[in-house]
Design a protein around this motif. Structure first.
Motif, PDB file in Angstrom:
ATOM      1  N   TYR A  34      17.294 -28.905 -58.980  1.00  0.00           N
ATOM      2  CA  TYR A  34      18.312 -27.929 -59.779  1.00  0.00           C
ATOM      3  C   TYR A  34      19.276 -28.656 -60.569  1.00  0.00           C
ATOM      4  O   TYR A  34      19.646 -28.475 -61.637  1.00  0.00           O
ATOM      5  CB  TYR A  34      18.873 -26.937 -58.662  1.00  0.00           C
ATOM      6  N   ARG A  37      18.097 -30.598 -63.493  1.00  0.00           N
ATOM      7  CA  ARG A  37      17.869 -29.710 -64.748  1.00  0.00           C
ATOM      8  C   ARG A  37      19.194 -29.165 -65.185  1.00  0.00           C
ATOM      9  O   ARG A  37      19.416 -29.003 -66.486  1.00  0.00           O
ATOM     10  CB  ARG A  37      17.007 -28.555 -64.206  1.00  0.00           C
ATOM     11  N   TYR A 105      15.934 -19.906 -62.001  1.00  0.00           N
ATOM     12  CA  TYR A 105      15.295 -21.259 -61.122  1.00  0.00           C
ATOM     13  C   TYR A 105      15.345 -20.746 -59.558  1.00  0.00           C
ATOM     14  O   TYR A 105      14.265 -20.902 -58.892  1.00  0.00           O
ATOM     15  CB  TYR A 105      16.438 -22.225 -60.805  1.00  0.00           C
TER      16      TYR A 105
END
Length: 116
Positions: A34, A37, A105
């Motif tokens: 996470y 990204r 996500y």
């Protein structure tokens, strides 16, 4: 509470807190992925790869260091499945892009955010 006065108006600072309920148990690998990204979503230059730590009492924590500051991530499994992300930068980013990315996500059931 003291009034907040901008002591350095010539320096760009943007802060955002995002919190939500994920639909799965967040692991060490999720946090690292996470934050990596998120670096792309916010267009930040990563200085070190994301690092994590787990506390038996409080759950997971993670951090990524950007050239223009960084982001912290916190995750709990108990008393409920919950996460909190603190973003602090000296370079502008798109808050809506962060919200959309985070919602997708973690497939959140609820997501809130505050900029300051």
């Amino acid at each position: 509470m003291l009034d907040f006065k901008d002591l350095a108006p010539a320096i760009t600072r943007q802060r955002m807190v995002v919190e939500g309920y994920p639909t799965f148990v967040i692991t060490d690998e999720h946090i690292k992925d996470y934050l990596s990204r998120l670096s792309v979503v916010t267009d930040m230059v990563t200085l070190i790869e994301p690092v994590t730590h787990v506390s038996e009492l409080y759950g997971w924590a993670g951090w990524v260091h950007w050239e223009t500051s960084g982001a912290h991530f916190y995750s709990w499994e108990r008393p409920l499945s919950f996460f909190s992300v603190d973003i602090y930068t000296c370079k502008p980013f798109d808050p809506q892009a962060v919200l959309d990315f985070t919602r997708e996500y973690f497939r959140t059931t609820e997501l809130v955010a505050k900029e300051f």
